[in-house]
Design an enzyme around this catalytic site. Sequence first.
Site, short mmCIF file in Angstrom:
data_model
loop_
_atom_site.label_atom_id
_atom_site.label_comp_id
_atom_site.label_asym_id
_atom_site.label_seq_id
_atom_site.Cartn_x
_atom_site.Cartn_y
_atom_site.Cartn_z
N ASP A 9 1.23 -1.22 0.64
CA ASP A 9 0.64 0.32 -0.03
C ASP A 9 0.75 1.46 -0.40
O ASP A 9 2.41 1.07 0.56
CB ASP A 9 -0.90 0.48 1.32
CG ASP A 9 -1.94 1.40 1.62
OD1 ASP A 9 -2.46 1.48 0.27
OD2 ASP A 9 -1.71 2.18 2.74
N SER A 10 0.29 2.30 -0.10
CA SER A 10 0.80 3.47 -0.49
C SER A 10 1.41 3.86 1.50
O SER A 10 2.66 4.11 1.48
CB SER A 10 0.08 4.76 -0.31
OG SER A 10 -0.91 5.22 0.29
N CYS A 73 -4.18 -1.61 -2.03
CA CYS A 73 -4.54 0.27 -2.10
C CYS A 73 -5.45 0.18 -3.02
O CYS A 73 -4.65 -0.66 -4.26
CB CYS A 73 -2.87 0.45 -2.70
SG CYS A 73 -3.36 2.06 -3.18
N GLU A 152 -3.03 8.48 8.39
CA GLU A 152 -0.90 8.61 8.47
C GLU A 152 -0.09 9.70 9.08
O GLU A 152 1.17 9.64 9.53
CB GLU A 152 -0.37 9.17 6.87
CG GLU A 152 -1.04 8.07 5.55
CD GLU A 152 -0.20 7.22 5.93
OE1 GLU A 152 1.37 7.09 6.05
OE2 GLU A 152 -0.60 5.75 5.50
N CYS A 184 -11.15 3.35 -0.02
CA CYS A 184 -9.49 3.19 -0.07
C CYS A 184 -9.15 2.32 1.42
O CYS A 184 -10.34 2.71 2.23
CB CYS A 184 -9.23 4.83 0.33
SG CYS A 184 -8.01 5.19 1.16
N HIS A 186 -6.93 2.72 3.68
CA HIS A 186 -6.78 3.86 5.50
C HIS A 186 -8.41 4.63 5.49
O HIS A 186 -8.24 4.62 7.26
CB HIS A 186 -6.66 5.10 4.26
CG HIS A 186 -4.98 4.99 4.62
ND1 HIS A 186 -4.52 4.62 3.41
CD2 HIS A 186 -4.11 5.38 5.04
CE1 HIS A 186 -3.00 4.76 3.05
NE2 HIS A 186 -2.19 5.65 4.65
N1 DGL Z 1 -4.46 3.33 1.09
C1 DGL Z 1 -4.38 4.06 -0.12
C2 DGL Z 1 -5.69 3.79 -1.49
O1 DGL Z 1 -6.19 2.30 -1.06
C3 DGL Z 1 -3.84 5.02 -0.97
C4 DGL Z 1 -3.82 6.27 -0.08
C5 DGL Z 1 -3.14 7.03 -1.06
O2 DGL Z 1 -2.29 7.00 -0.65
O3 DGL Z 1 -4.49 8.58 -1.11
O4 DGL Z 1 -6.48 4.32 -1.78
#
Ligand code: DGL
Length: 266
Positions: A9-10, A73, A152, A184, A186
């Site tokens: 993931d990011s 992600c 984050e 997402c 997150h």
């Molecule tokens: N967690 C990621 C997603 O599902 C990326 C969020 C990001 O880096 O902007 O989209």
Amino acid sequence: MVQPIGMFDSGFGGLTVARAVIDLLPNEDLVYIGDTGRYPYGNKPAAEVQRFAHEIATSLVNDFDVKLIVVACNTAASVALEQLKDTLPVPVVSVIEPGVSALVQTTRNKRVGVIGTVGTIDSGAYEHAVGAADASVSLVSAACPGLVEFVERGQTSGAEVTLLAERLLAPIVHAGVDSLLLGCTHYPYLARVISDVMGPDVVLVSSGDETAFAVKEMLEVAQLQEDTSRVGEHFFYSSGDPEWFAHLGRRLFGPELSDAQSWIVK
Ligand code: DGL
């Protein structure tokens, strides 16, 4: 060492998927890469995110000998999934189809919502996936820039994040959906705030559990499962500060994330 599952993931978001995979498949090893040195992906051009996804997935195969890759992600999956499937020598599982399948099964009034990063929503990947899963369901989507940054930073509640969520979710609230997919990885960390804004009648759907079931099935089909008597090991890597990754990761994920190591782009 057995061949691990690879996941990326990011940043910290994919840990919501890692949690589900580890809980469902405790006998499997896992290597997780959080690209915190280059996050967020959500506001970057698709070509750049495709390059990051390719670099990380290639490293998971070449440096860690993974047997399967989970793109944990949505942003990366929405722009790079086909390319990864075409070029990698191992099976690839994304979070998009499993999340959509749970979403269309949850709705009763056939009006659903999805929220995600600008990159994910602009890609149209969810319109496509919902249309393919159930053409009778109508989808309203909203990009939520800014929410990932709160996670984050480790800020998962409070007035600031609630205010932003109220503003970003307003179109979804007005659309009268009965189910909302957190598109997402997150966002599950913000589920209480999001649920508070959406109200008690809207069911929140996250992709973690469904993705874990998809991984289990894929391993069974490819006959790549490990012996159920063994206990899996989990390794966490970050392209940013590994100490911060371990510190915040432990809070978000749990005590198994005892340390993180540095991952460097080759
Ligand atoms: N967690 C990621 C997603 O599902 C990326 C969020 C990001 O880096 O902007 O989209």
